[in-house]
Design an enzyme around this catalytic site. Structure first.
Site: not given
Length: 87
Positions: A30-32, A35
């Site tokens: 998700g977030c990784v 980014t």
């Protein structure tokens, strides 16, 4: 992160001549990953600290790390990154 925060962060990095982003955090899938995609789309050299990210299950974690590395992100351990920064 909202668009205005993203633009402010990008401006901050560019103003300081940053050329490399090291990514660490939770939820590799998700977030990784998000980014990483943002970093690479702004042409930053992007390193994922492979032992500083994680996910709820090992299979999606490993699959995402494999995919990130195939799409030109560098995967390095925290020790490898530290050695690189200190050299």
């Amino acid at each position: 992160m909202g668009e205005s925060q993203k633009r402010a962060s990008l401006a901050w990095l560019i103003a300081r001549s940053v050329d490399t982003v090291i990514v660490a955090g939770c939820t590799t899938s998700g977030c990784v990953r998000a980014t990483l995609v943002d970093s690479m789309s702004y042409n930053f050299k992007t390193i994922v600290a492979s032992d500083c990210v994680g996910d709820r299950a090992l299979a999606p974690h490993n699959a995402n790390l494999f995919d990130m590395e195939q799409k030109n992100a560098d995967l390095m351990t925290e020790n490898e990154i530290s050695e690189l920064l200190l050299s």
